[in-house]
Design an enzyme around this catalytic site. Structure first.
Site, PDB file in Angstrom:
ATOM      1  CG  LEU A  39     -24.073  48.850 -17.559  1.00  0.00           C
ATOM      2  CD1 LEU A  39     -23.967  50.442 -17.988  1.00  0.00           C
ATOM      3  CD2 LEU A  39     -22.286  48.477 -16.834  1.00  0.00           C
ATOM      4  CE  LYS A  40     -31.122  42.069 -16.961  1.00  0.00           C
ATOM      5  NZ  LYS A  40     -30.370  41.417 -18.375  1.00  0.00           N
TER       6      LYS A  40
ATOM      7  CE  LYS B 208     -17.501  31.432 -19.068  1.00  0.00           C
ATOM      8  NZ  LYS B 208     -18.074  29.422 -18.419  1.00  0.00           N
TER       9      LYS B 208
ATOM     10  CB  ILE C  67     -27.802  24.668 -26.216  1.00  0.00           C
ATOM     11  CG1 ILE C  67     -26.699  24.925 -27.977  1.00  0.00           C
ATOM     12  CG2 ILE C  67     -27.045  24.690 -24.863  1.00  0.00           C
ATOM     13  CD1 ILE C  67     -26.415  23.762 -27.801  1.00  0.00           C
TER      14      ILE C  67
ATOM     15  CB  SER D  77     -32.987  28.205 -22.913  1.00  0.00           C
ATOM     16  OG  SER D  77     -32.067  29.314 -23.383  1.00  0.00           O
TER      17      SER D  77
ATOM     18  CG  ASP E  65     -26.550  22.279 -20.661  1.00  0.00           C
ATOM     19  OD1 ASP E  65     -26.024  21.397 -21.361  1.00  0.00           O
ATOM     20  OD2 ASP E  65     -26.941  22.841 -20.706  1.00  0.00           O
TER      21      ASP E  65
ATOM     22  CD  GLU F  23     -18.272  30.024 -29.229  1.00  0.00           C
ATOM     23  OE1 GLU F  23     -17.789  30.338 -30.163  1.00  0.00           O
ATOM     24  OE2 GLU F  23     -16.486  29.378 -28.552  1.00  0.00           O
TER      25      GLU F  23
ATOM     26  CG  HIS G  63     -23.468  34.994 -25.847  1.00  0.00           C
ATOM     27  ND1 HIS G  63     -22.934  33.532 -26.748  1.00  0.00           N
ATOM     28  CD2 HIS G  63     -23.333  35.037 -25.276  1.00  0.00           C
ATOM     29  CE1 HIS G  63     -22.678  32.930 -25.819  1.00  0.00           C
ATOM     30  NE2 HIS G  63     -23.321  33.572 -24.113  1.00  0.00           N
TER      31      HIS G  63
END
Length: 767
Positions: free
Chosen positions: A17-18, A118, A445, A447, A613, A679, A708
């Site tokens: 699916l990804k 979440k 942040i 990466s 983090d 965020e 995102h």
């Protein structure tokens, strides 16, 4: 006695699916091909469950992005900003769906994504429903009906799964003042009744209504909504069998409410709250069945059959076999797909593998438990029982588990170890002189995009197609390239890009004792984002430095400051499959000491800013407020242990994302990080209100760029967000940064967005 499942992993055994979704978003896969991919995964999942012997198989648990977003589309809760997409004929329902999840910036349309947060205390993220005071609902998508018909053609006996109407509203957010979202229940319920009516017309016998809010603290208004909804459903569909599913905790003082509802079966989570069984059995109405959630849907350890059989017998003795059902504790969405795919003994040792069960194996555990109870002489089931108990017992005595040295060090912790040398006020002055940063300092942040080339180097290195020297040389070139680009674009505090890291948890776990890994143990975090959580099987320690070489190398390339990047102890714990033979607090303190060692080594290596983090610290909060203090005490202490050994001049950052901070702002302040980045862009800086009301003393980087979503925000948009931030936070405390790491983004959008971000910071400095 029936067996059933609450939900199955939707990503596919090989993350099909990804790959399909990302190809569709990139324009290299048609909508038809994407829909076919989803159909193939659904049908494979149904057949896996049918072949395992599950009696009631869930449908509508499959999703292209998120089950809560699916429900919003189903009931027509579509925010106004997406109406142009609905009206624009070239756009399909699929495009509308993904625009709500990810934003949309093409064909002359530019709309932001919906908020994401979440799912209770898991690492799964859901898309937050948005409600207006006059919110209307209508049946917009018939996905659940279509999947019932699809499964019927395969001969699958289905149990459609719906997020219950009350929990659906409580999962959402009011987008204007003057009302409470629970007041919308009278508007929403007719749509649910429409869905249930169509399901009944299509021959559905059982419907699962997930109401996880029944394990949380509820007010009288919310309790009344449950009464109204389930009495109305029963009156409207007296013959339809409704299963009310709770999970992640016990019902506590909500039990009288739940047992008063006219439902046919109640599912309870006996993994997270085994003590609730007795009270539920005593309170259950005469004709209501009980579903025993005995197989852990959120962890990977084999079920202890002997213990589970004792629980089942207790329920059978009280209610009779016909009123007892067996199931996992919650949806298997949170479990990896199939342990049989773990064939590389160099990655997952056979002894550790013998202790584990993934989603497919958990189905077998559910069915085996039924066989052991209903036909105790079944030879195959008895053989499985013997193998199971052998594995359970071997894990208890394995020398892999325990380290006296680690246990002694954790036991010798002193109070001073959890504190910095000076207060923040003192540290701040020293750091400002030492670091010499401008106002509104810019950073990321951690990466940067991991391109196909970077991922291919890692794959070639693991296969032996690249030597270690060749692999390191390539990573150094990429690191230097990104350092030079950051200098060029004008960022103030740089990062090395983390090209050597596969995942922010897995990378550290691979270098810590007590962690094991899988080859294919992927679980969905959000959308197409999958993670492969480590497995903490034993005592944790750090044999050698983990990040120092790369941080030192990056710092050697530039006169600007390069942050050292670490994952915090609570996040390493929360985003792993954690051993269940000791309290989580003990495991967390062991991890904190390992991270402390790394922090001290980074400081010795000349790293001036170290980011630890902790995006999972809010996620780990117990669902009942009465249990918060005990968790927060050890979670905050673990962070302070990790950060507490450095000099005043060394600046400690932390990062948190997709969390509501209002209720734990005091504890966040108690972590005593010099800078916290959070965020904020999707919520339009609303999350800062908690920090402002508390008068948060330390420095804050409210995210101004939603990583995102693929859309690139403008400089003016970011300046607007920062001006909102300035209204509630003193500008001397403000940093400028994206919402989260940029690993999953593309370079083209990243370059554009960060250039806009730097210009936004310059604009504020000029003002």
């Amino acid at each position: 006695m029936l067996t059933h499942n609450l939900g199955y992993p939707r990503i596919g055994s090989n993350r099909e699916l990804k790959k399909a979704c990302e190809s569709y978003w990139a324009g290299s896969l048609t909508a038809k091909a994407l829909l076919n991919s989803g159909e193939n995964i659904r049908q494979q999942n149904w057949l896996i469950q049918k072949n395992a012997g599950i009696d009631l198989i869930p449908v509508n648990d499959f999703s292209f992005y998120d089950q809560v977003l699916d429900m919003s589309l189903t009931v027509g809760a579509i925010p106004d900003r997406y109406h142009d997409i609905i009206l624009n004929k070239p756009h399909s329902e699929l495009d509308l769906y993904f625009a709500m999840a990810r934003g949309h910036q093409k064909n002359g349309l530019d709309v932001t994504a919906m908020e994401m947060t979440k799912w209770f205390d898991t690492n799964y993220h859901y898309i937050v429903p948005e409600f207006r005071k006059d919110q209307a609902f209508k049946l917009f998508s018939s996905k659940v009906i279509a999947e019932v018909k699809e499964a019927r053609q395969l001969g699958i006996k289905t149990k459609p799964v719906l997020i219950g109407p009350v929990s659906y509203l409580l999962l959402g957010k009011e987008k204007e003042p003057g009302f409470n979202r629970i007041d919308l229940i009278e508007n929403l319920l007719p749509v649910y009744l429409d869905i249930l009516g169509q399901l009944e017309e299509n021959g559905v016998e059982w419907v699962q209504l997930d109401e996880p809010y029944l394990v949380l603290d509820l007010n009288e208004r919310e309790k009344a909504a449950f009464q109204y909804v389930y009495n109305t459903i029963k009156k409207s569909f007296p013959s339809l069998k409704t299963m009310l599913a709770t999970y992640f905790e016990g019902m506590g003082d909500n039990l009288p409410l739940v047992t008063s509802l006219p439902i046919c079966a109640l599912h309870i989570d006996l993994v997270r709250c085994p003590d609730q069984l007795e009270s539920v059995l005593q309170s259950l109405p005469e004709k209501t069945s009980i579903s025993l959630g005995l197989v852990d849907g959120r962890n990977v350890w084999k079920n202890d059959f002997q213990r589970s059989m004792e629980v089942i017998r207790k329920a059978v003795n009280k209610l009779g076999e016909g009123r007892v059902m067996i199931a996992p504790s919650c949806s298997l969405l949170h479990s990896p797909c199939d342990l049989d795919l773990e064939t590389d003994e160099k990655i997952l040792a056979p002894e550790i593998k013998s202790w584990l069960a993934f989603a497919k194996q958990k189905l077998d555990e559910v069915v085996t438990l039924k066989q052991l109870i209903c036909s105790g002489t079944d030879a195959a089931a008895l053989k499985k029982l013997a193998l199971n108990q052998s594995a359970v017992e071997s894990r208890k005595v394995s020398p892999l588990i325990h380290s006296d040295q680690v246990k002694q060090r954790a036991a010798s912790l002193a109070a001073k170890d959890a504190h910095r040398m000076s207060s923040f006020a003192v540290r701040k002055e020293k750091q400002h002189r030492f670091l010499e940063l401008p106002s509104f300092p810019t950073t990321t942040i951690g990466s940067f995009p991991q391109t196909k080339e970077v991922r291919s180097w890692r794959a070639q290195f693991k296969k032996g197609q690249l030597t270690e020297a060749e692999y390191t040389s390539l990573l150094k070139q990429e690191t230097e390239r990104v350092i030079r680009w950051q200098e060029q674009v004008g960022l103030d505090v740089l990062v090395h890009g983390e090209f050597e890291r596969n995942d922010m948890v897995e990378y550290f776990g691979e270098q810590l004792e007590g962690f094991a890994f899988s080859s294919n143990g992927w679980v969905q975090s959000y959308g197409s984002r999958c993670v492969k959580p480590p497995i903490i099987y034993g005592d944790v320690s750090r044999p050698k430095p983990m990040t120092v070489v790369w941080s030192q190398y990056a710092q050697s390339l530039t006169a600007k400051i390069v942050k050292g990047m670490l994952t915090g102890p609570v996040t390493l714990l929360q985003w792993s499959f954690v051993r269940n033979d000791q309290p989580r607090s003990k495991t967390c303190m062991q991890i904190a000491l390992a991270i402390r060692d790394e922090v001290m080594d980074l400081e010795k290596a000349g790293i001036k800013i170290i980011q630890i983090d902790e995006p999972a610290i809010r996620e780990g909060l117990p669902l009942r407020k009465a249990d918060w203090k005990a968790y927060l005490d050890w979670a905050v202490k673990a962070f302070r242990i990790a950060a507490g050994g450095v000099r005043d001049e060394t600046q400690i950052h932390t990062h948190m994302c997709y969390s509501e901070f209002n209720d734990i702002i005091e504890e966040i302040a108690a972590m005593d990080a010099d800078v916290i980045t959070i965020e904020c862009s999707r919520s339009q800086m609303e999350l800062l209100d908690a920090f402002a009301a508390f008068q948060y003393p330390n420095e804050i980087g409210p995210g101004v760029y939603d990583i995102h979503s693929p859309r690139v925000p403008t400089q003016a948009e970011m300046v607007g967000l920062l001006n909102k931030a300035k209204e509630v936070i003193p500008e001397k405390q403000l940093w400028v940064n994206p919402d989260c790491g940029l690993k999953t983004r593309g370079w083209e959008e990243t370059r554009k967005a960060l250039a806009e971000m730097v210009e936004a910071a310059k604009t504020l400095r000029e003002k």
